[in-house]
Motif scaffolding. Structure first.
Motif, PDB file in Angstrom:
ATOM      1  N   GLU A 227       0.837  -1.212   0.000  1.00 51.36           N
ATOM      2  CA  GLU A 227       0.000   0.000   0.000  1.00 51.36           C
ATOM      3  C   GLU A 227       0.869   1.259   0.000  1.00 51.36           C
ATOM      4  O   GLU A 227       0.555   2.242  -0.672  1.00 51.36           O
ATOM      5  N   PHE A 228       1.962   1.197   0.755  1.00 52.15           N
ATOM      6  CA  PHE A 228       2.857   2.359   0.785  1.00 52.15           C
ATOM      7  C   PHE A 228       3.501   2.562  -0.592  1.00 52.15           C
ATOM      8  O   PHE A 228       3.607   3.684  -1.088  1.00 52.15           O
TER       9      PHE A 228
ATOM     10  N   ASN B 193       1.168   4.205  -2.893  1.00 55.07           N
ATOM     11  CA  ASN B 193       1.060   5.627  -2.568  1.00 55.07           C
ATOM     12  C   ASN B 193       2.222   6.425  -3.180  1.00 55.07           C
ATOM     13  O   ASN B 193       2.038   7.528  -3.699  1.00 55.07           O
TER      14      ASN B 193
ATOM     15  N   GLN C  71       1.715   6.679  -7.089  1.00 53.84           N
ATOM     16  CA  GLN C  71       0.734   7.656  -7.569  1.00 53.84           C
ATOM     17  C   GLN C  71       1.271   9.099  -7.436  1.00 53.84           C
ATOM     18  O   GLN C  71       0.702  10.028  -7.968  1.00 53.84           O
TER      19      GLN C  71
ATOM     20  N   THR D  73       4.590  15.430   2.543  1.00 53.46           N
ATOM     21  CA  THR D  73       3.153  15.125   2.599  1.00 53.46           C
ATOM     22  C   THR D  73       2.782  14.650   3.994  1.00 53.46           C
ATOM     23  O   THR D  73       3.631  14.457   4.848  1.00 53.46           O
TER      24      THR D  73
ATOM     25  N   PHE E 174       1.868   8.423   6.229  1.00 50.95           N
ATOM     26  CA  PHE E 174       1.132   7.261   5.725  1.00 50.95           C
ATOM     27  C   PHE E 174       1.199   6.175   6.801  1.00 50.95           C
ATOM     28  O   PHE E 174       2.183   5.435   6.910  1.00 50.95           O
TER      29      PHE E 174
ATOM     30  N   VAL F   6      -4.190   5.496   7.439  1.00 48.90           N
ATOM     31  CA  VAL F   6      -4.526   5.554   6.019  1.00 48.90           C
ATOM     32  C   VAL F   6      -4.523   4.178   5.353  1.00 48.90           C
ATOM     33  O   VAL F   6      -5.343   3.894   4.485  1.00 48.90           O
TER      34      VAL F   6
END
Ligand SMILES: NC(=O)c1ccc[n+]([C@@H]2O[C@H](COP(=O)([O-])OP(=O)(O)OC[C@H]3O[C@@H](n4cnc5c(N)ncnc54)[C@H](OP(=O)(O)O)[C@@H]3O)[C@@H](O)[C@H]2O)c1
Length: 254
Positions: free
Chosen positions: A170-171, A174, A177, A187, A190, A240
């Motif tokens: 999942e990281f 992220n 993207q 940012t 996460f 998240v």
């Protein structure tokens, strides 16, 4: 023309998760590490952040860098700080430098985390367009470090310390993207979907694997233990990730 994306640390946990997903994209992917990977068809360049060998060739002609190379061991200052500085010096033409970092590093007294913090400072003060993204510890990292060995059918763990472990895939998704996004500097964190004590994590593993084991919780003196006890490596506002530790452990069994 598709963007050319360089992944450093391609043989690591995060690096491999990035490659698995990047192979299904249209990006022109280039990878670099010291060990060569056999299972991917990407252009590979040998480079060593300790000596600088191969770095120019690795960075040459790329648009975006995801810098997943790291060394949590004793040469961390050479790899994670000096090595990053050298990499940034030759990355002036790069459109986006994406840097994975770790939640809470300024509050956790460990040499590796101090080096990661220095690395973030180097990025902040550099003219290379960048995004720093901090994650909590990966599920696999916590499991390998604390739950891979038992003694006399007991997991001996600092049971009260907390982790908000997150799925590395999942990281990686992220970070991918972000490739075409405008560099943001930094940012939001996460984090994984839940915060558990290590005792709870060990009990989950025992239940899922049906292991005839017990958890013995130990406590330790010192600032590092206190920081983890106080959950400085977690961010309760940033749950998240979706994949829980339980799901991660079940997937490993099946
Ligand atoms: N693990 C976690 O729980 C976690 C959590 C949050 C953030 N992060 C961050 O995510 C990033 C990746 O972590 P990871 O756990 O995937 O690391 P890892 O599994 O330890 O992989 C490290 C990578 O760095 C490369 N490397 C080591 N020394 C090098 C050198 N001298 N020159 C060039 N490459 C070198 C290694 O490749 P070769 O040995 O083949 O060169 C390997 O591919 C790091 O920035 C880390 O701080 C990790």
């Amino acid at each position: 023309m598709y963007l050319k994306v360089l992944v450093t640390g391609a043989t690591g946990q995060l690096g491999l998760a990035l490659l698995k997903q990047l192979k299904n994209t249209d990006y022109n992917v280039k990878i670099t590490s010291r060990r060569k990977l056999e299972n991917f068809n990407f252009e590979w360049v040998y480079s060593d952040l300790l000596t600088g060998e191969g770095l120019k060739e690795a960075v040459n002609d790329v648009d975006v860098i995801i810098h997943a190379a790291t060394s949590p061991r004793k040469d961390s200052d050479m790899i994670d700080v000096s090595g990053l500085k050298e990499l940034l010096d030759i990355s002036q033409g790069v459109k986006h430098f994406i840097y994975p970092s770790i939640v809470g590093i300024e509050d956790i007294p460990m040499k590796y985390y101090r080096n990661k913090y220095q690395a973030e400072e180097l990025l902040k003060n550099s003219s290379v367009p960048h995004t720093i993204v901090r994650a909590t510890q990966f599920h696999s990292f916590v499991e390998n470090l604390f739950l891979s060995k038992s003694l006399f059918k007991r997991y001996l763990v600092p049971g009260d310390i907390k982790f908000q472990s997150v799925d590395v895939d999942e990281f990686a998704a992220n970070l991918i993207q972000m490739i075409e996004q405008i560099p943001k500097g930094k940012t939001e964190d996460f984090g994984g979907p839940e915060i558990l004590t290590l005792r709870e994590m060990a009990e989950l593993k025992i239940k899922i694997n049906n292991e005839p084991k017990k958890v013995v919780s130990l406590s330790f003196p010192g600032k590092l233990y206190r920081a983890l006890l106080n959950g400085k490596n977690t961010n309760s506002h940033r749950k998240v990730g979706k994949v829980t530790l339980e799901e991660f452990l079940i997937a490993k069994v099946n």
